[in-house]
Design a protein around this motif. Structure first.
Motif, PDB file in Angstrom:
ATOM      1  N   GLN A  52       1.445   8.899   6.212  1.00 48.91           N
ATOM      2  CA  GLN A  52       1.041   8.371   7.798  1.00 48.91           C
ATOM      3  C   GLN A  52       0.095   7.166   8.397  1.00 48.91           C
ATOM      4  O   GLN A  52       0.576   6.693   9.777  1.00 48.91           O
ATOM      5  CB  GLN A  52       0.966   9.604   8.491  1.00 48.91           C
ATOM      6  CG  GLN A  52      -0.523  10.316   7.821  1.00 48.91           C
ATOM      7  CD  GLN A  52      -0.537  11.122   6.283  1.00 48.91           C
ATOM      8  OE1 GLN A  52       0.564  11.003   5.983  1.00 48.91           O
ATOM      9  NE2 GLN A  52      -1.454  12.053   6.670  1.00 48.91           N
ATOM     10  N   TYR A  53      -0.765   6.479   7.937  1.00 49.60           N
ATOM     11  CA  TYR A  53      -1.249   6.001   8.055  1.00 49.60           C
ATOM     12  C   TYR A  53      -1.338   4.470   7.517  1.00 49.60           C
ATOM     13  O   TYR A  53      -0.837   3.242   8.413  1.00 49.60           O
ATOM     14  CB  TYR A  53      -2.811   5.703   7.175  1.00 49.60           C
ATOM     15  CG  TYR A  53      -3.907   6.503   7.721  1.00 49.60           C
ATOM     16  CD1 TYR A  53      -3.666   7.684   7.391  1.00 49.60           C
ATOM     17  CD2 TYR A  53      -4.660   7.253   5.892  1.00 49.60           C
ATOM     18  CE1 TYR A  53      -4.409   8.516   8.662  1.00 49.60           C
ATOM     19  CE2 TYR A  53      -5.372   7.669   5.667  1.00 49.60           C
ATOM     20  CZ  TYR A  53      -5.758   8.436   7.603  1.00 49.60           C
ATOM     21  OH  TYR A  53      -6.297  10.235   7.274  1.00 49.60           O
ATOM     22  N   CYS A  54       0.176   4.435   7.140  1.00 52.76           N
ATOM     23  CA  CYS A  54       1.148   3.666   6.698  1.00 52.76           C
ATOM     24  C   CYS A  54       1.783   3.508   7.857  1.00 52.76           C
ATOM     25  O   CYS A  54       1.937   2.190   8.063  1.00 52.76           O
ATOM     26  CB  CYS A  54       1.725   3.482   5.464  1.00 52.76           C
ATOM     27  SG  CYS A  54       0.382   3.015   3.790  1.00 52.76           S
TER      28      CYS A  54
ATOM     29  N   SER B 212      -0.666  17.114   5.055  1.00 54.61           N
ATOM     30  CA  SER B 212      -0.962  15.590   4.429  1.00 54.61           C
ATOM     31  C   SER B 212      -0.315  14.603   4.241  1.00 54.61           C
ATOM     32  O   SER B 212       0.574  14.907   3.174  1.00 54.61           O
ATOM     33  CB  SER B 212      -2.410  15.562   3.078  1.00 54.61           C
ATOM     34  OG  SER B 212      -3.266  16.812   3.211  1.00 54.61           O
TER      35      SER B 212
ATOM     36  N   TRP C 110       0.907  -1.423  -0.555  1.00 55.32           N
ATOM     37  CA  TRP C 110       0.093  -0.106   0.224  1.00 55.32           C
ATOM     38  C   TRP C 110       0.797   1.545  -0.045  1.00 55.32           C
ATOM     39  O   TRP C 110       0.466   1.686  -1.219  1.00 55.32           O
ATOM     40  CB  TRP C 110      -0.393   0.296   1.103  1.00 55.32           C
ATOM     41  CG  TRP C 110      -2.061  -1.250   1.118  1.00 55.32           C
ATOM     42  CD1 TRP C 110      -2.245  -1.650  -0.047  1.00 55.32           C
ATOM     43  CD2 TRP C 110      -2.580  -1.694   2.584  1.00 55.32           C
ATOM     44  NE1 TRP C 110      -3.189  -2.239   0.584  1.00 55.32           N
ATOM     45  CE2 TRP C 110      -3.115  -2.655   1.883  1.00 55.32           C
ATOM     46  CE3 TRP C 110      -2.934  -1.443   3.663  1.00 55.32           C
ATOM     47  CZ2 TRP C 110      -4.357  -3.287   2.687  1.00 55.32           C
ATOM     48  CZ3 TRP C 110      -3.683  -2.474   4.272  1.00 55.32           C
ATOM     49  CH2 TRP C 110      -4.514  -2.654   3.948  1.00 55.32           C
ATOM     50  N   ARG C 111       1.509   1.587   0.334  1.00 56.54           N
ATOM     51  CA  ARG C 111       2.736   2.400   0.749  1.00 56.54           C
ATOM     52  C   ARG C 111       3.447   2.504  -0.165  1.00 56.54           C
ATOM     53  O   ARG C 111       3.231   3.634  -1.435  1.00 56.54           O
ATOM     54  CB  ARG C 111       4.012   1.582   1.880  1.00 56.54           C
ATOM     55  CG  ARG C 111       4.705   3.619   1.654  1.00 56.54           C
ATOM     56  CD  ARG C 111       6.080   2.905   2.610  1.00 56.54           C
ATOM     57  NE  ARG C 111       5.806   2.142   4.027  1.00 56.54           N
ATOM     58  CZ  ARG C 111       5.420   2.765   5.617  1.00 56.54           C
ATOM     59  NH1 ARG C 111       6.193   4.134   5.300  1.00 56.54           N
ATOM     60  NH2 ARG C 111       5.493   2.119   6.607  1.00 56.54           N
TER      61      ARG C 111
ATOM     62  N   LEU D  66      -2.557   4.110   0.216  1.00 56.93           N
ATOM     63  CA  LEU D  66      -2.906   4.912   1.840  1.00 56.93           C
ATOM     64  C   LEU D  66      -1.325   5.973   1.723  1.00 56.93           C
ATOM     65  O   LEU D  66      -1.187   5.786   1.261  1.00 56.93           O
ATOM     66  CB  LEU D  66      -2.711   3.976   2.334  1.00 56.93           C
ATOM     67  CG  LEU D  66      -4.115   3.096   3.179  1.00 56.93           C
ATOM     68  CD1 LEU D  66      -3.856   1.936   4.155  1.00 56.93           C
ATOM     69  CD2 LEU D  66      -4.926   3.696   3.267  1.00 56.93           C
TER      70      LEU D  66
ATOM     71  N   PHE E 263       1.549   4.199  11.178  1.00 58.35           N
ATOM     72  CA  PHE E 263       0.821   3.765  12.133  1.00 58.35           C
ATOM     73  C   PHE E 263       0.292   2.091  11.719  1.00 58.35           C
ATOM     74  O   PHE E 263       0.285   1.418  13.016  1.00 58.35           O
ATOM     75  CB  PHE E 263      -0.311   4.877  12.336  1.00 58.35           C
ATOM     76  CG  PHE E 263      -1.381   4.099  13.642  1.00 58.35           C
ATOM     77  CD1 PHE E 263      -1.203   4.330  14.709  1.00 58.35           C
ATOM     78  CD2 PHE E 263      -2.476   3.264  12.699  1.00 58.35           C
ATOM     79  CE1 PHE E 263      -1.992   3.675  15.495  1.00 58.35           C
ATOM     80  CE2 PHE E 263      -3.430   2.834  13.700  1.00 58.35           C
ATOM     81  CZ  PHE E 263      -2.995   2.884  14.920  1.00 58.35           C
ATOM     82  N   LEU E 264      -0.209   1.471  10.373  1.00 59.51           N
ATOM     83  CA  LEU E 264      -0.036   0.446  10.946  1.00 59.51           C
ATOM     84  C   LEU E 264       0.965  -0.492  10.979  1.00 59.51           C
ATOM     85  O   LEU E 264       0.727  -1.563  11.638  1.00 59.51           O
ATOM     86  CB  LEU E 264      -1.140   0.035   9.303  1.00 59.51           C
ATOM     87  CG  LEU E 264      -2.375   0.978   9.032  1.00 59.51           C
ATOM     88  CD1 LEU E 264      -2.483   0.663   7.954  1.00 59.51           C
ATOM     89  CD2 LEU E 264      -3.018   0.073  10.078  1.00 59.51           C
TER      90      LEU E 264
END
Length: 276
Positions: A25-27, A276, A16-17, A22, A29-30
């Motif tokens: 920052q979401y990647c 963002s 995903w990264r 995504l 975090f996960l």
């Protein structure tokens, strides 16, 4: 959840990264969430530099000592080497630092950034040293060195997603542009300098908006370059041309106020672009 499933999930997050499905920052975090679950009970989690020094083997200590000694040997005899070997050594050492930065980009961000910074300093420092040792014309040699460093830093910053390195590449471009303006129009007035620099500031401000929609990692870099270009007419006049303008403090204050009003009026837009 067993280890195999967690590994699959981590690989999917990495996919995903890389494919930018995504936000970064979401990647992060996960990835940290699942890494905490997989590595939190690992006996290596408490492995620090202190334990590395205290419990390091003779082989590791010997290798470290050899690398440090080899580096100081190169520095001590650098001016004796022929210019071709000097350039090769500079490129090799910088490339080694950049390779370490790329290899540890995911798991050791601070170390990766340090290696990228060290490689950049070597490239610029050893390059300047070569120009001084060989007695090459400082104008042409320095211009070529700045252009080469700027290109390398732009590519490296984008590839490793290090915004500060990319900004340094653009800073080299700004410096070369300032040198070019000084050669073509050495007697440019303050108003003419605004014409030379402010349209570029507007272009990079627009690129920051475009980057937010197309290339999020570069949006903060474009914004920082835009702000720098806004201040470049005064920097060009004072630092590169040694211009003596009696009203310069008032003009600088006017530019600061104008920038404040523009940024305040557009704050709901550019804050989103750079965060963002």
């Amino acid at each position: 959840m067993d280890q195999d499933k967690r590994k699959i999930i981590l690989k999917e997050i990495d996919h995903w990264r890389r494919s930018r499905l995504l936000p970064e920052q979401y990647c992060d975090f996960l990835e940290n969430l699942y890494k905490d679950q997989t590595e939190g009970s690992s006996p290596r989690s408490g492995f620090t530099l202190n334990t590395l020094i205290q419990q390091g083997s003779l082989k590791l200590w010997s290798l470290s000592f050899g690398i440090i000694s080899f580096f100081f040997f190169i520095v001590f005899y650098f001016n004796v080497f022929p210019w071709g070997l000097q350039i090769a050594i500079t490129l090799l050492l910088s490339a080694a630092c950049y390779a370490l930065a790329a290899y540890h980009r995911r798991d050791k961000a601070l170390f990766s950034m340090s290696m990228a910074g060290l490689g950049s300093l070597m490239l610029l420092g050893f390059g300047s040293w070569i120009i001084a040792i060989q007695g090459w014309p400082p104008g042409i040699g320095t211009t070529l060195l700045i252009a080469f460093c700027g290109f390398v830093w732009l590519v490296l910053g984008y590839a490793l997603r290090f915004g500060i390195i990319s900004y340094c590449g653009f800073a080299c471009g700004m410096l070369l542009y300032a040198f070019l303006l000084g050669q073509l129009n050495p007697d440019a007035s303050w108003g003419m300098l605004q014409v030379f620099w402010l349209p570029l500031a507007a272009i990079f401000f627009w690129l920051s908006w475009l980057g937010y929609h197309r290339l999020k990692a570069m949006a903060p870099v474009f914004f920082a370059v835009s702000v720098s270009l806004w201040c470049m007419p005064e920097a060009d006049a004072l630092l590169l041309r040694d211009a003596e303008i009696a009203a310069m403090p008032a003009l600088i204050l006017m530019k600061i106020v104008a920038a404040f009003l523009l940024l305040f009026g557009l704050r709901k837009k550019w804050v989103v672009w750079i965060t963002s």
